[in-house]
Design a protein around this motif. Structure first.
Motif: not given
Length: 194
Positions: A31-58
């Motif tokens: 999922i790709w998120l647009v935020s007010d503060v940091r702009g573009l964020i990419r969240a990658h799911f590592n497992s079936e758990s929606p809380a198990d993510v890695e985040v990358h800020y552009f």
């Protein structure tokens, strides 16, 4: 998640504390998120758990520094970043494990074909949708434009069908029977080919 006819709270994405204004998904399930503060964020799911993510800020190294990001649009392998300073593009890449925050696997740069009309002067590009015929409908501060490419790859623009329609406040919707719904000060259905 939905169980039967009821939605239940599952969890919240760890590491995401920004005010999220827009969300989209890519072909890899990130999922790709647009935020007010940091702009573009990419969240990658590592497992079936929606809380198990890695985040990358552009940021600056990826060409997205100090820009007011409005939305991210995917069109095949292309990514279009709609910003307050015009239209940027990059090529989609799959998630890469253990990549440093300043990685340059995905780098945005001004789009010199579709985005050319919005670069000089820089124009706030708010919304964009594929028109189903190889072109796009784009909303910017100066109005809505139908944009297509001719056989030589040159950009052709038309605003005729959108005269009198304010720049939309939200997401366009392409109607399955033709035309587009544009939200804003009212709701408009426009068919640029009729």
């Amino acid at each position: 998640k939905k169980i039967g006819n009821q939605w239940i709270y599952v969890d919240k994405l760890k590491g995401i504390t920004d005010n999220i204004r827009n969300i989209t998904t890519d072909q890899y399930g990130d999922i790709w998120l647009v935020s007010d503060v940091r702009g573009l964020i990419r969240a990658h799911f590592n497992s079936e758990s929606p809380a198990d993510v890695e985040v990358h800020y552009f940021g600056k190294k990826q060409g997205a520094d100090e820009l007011k990001v409005n939305r991210l649009i995917f069109d095949k392998e292309k990514m279009y970043l709609l910003t307050s300073k015009g239209l940027l593009q990059s090529t989609m890449q799959p998630w890469q494990e253990n990549v440093p925050e300043d990685s340059d696997a995905i780098v945005f740069s001004p789009d010199l074909i579709i985005g050319k009309s919005f670069q000089n002067p820089p124009t706030n590009v708010q919304e964009m949708i594929a028109d189903g015929k190889g072109g796009f409908i784009i909303a910017a501060d100066d109005g809505v434009t139908a944009l297509s490419l001719d056989k030589e790859g040159q950009t052709k623009t038309s605003t005729y069908a959108f005269r009198g329609v304010d720049s939309p406040d939200g997401v366009f919707y392409r109607h399955p029977e033709g035309g587009f719904w544009l939200p804003g000060k009212g709701l408009f259905r426009v068919d640029p080919w009729s």
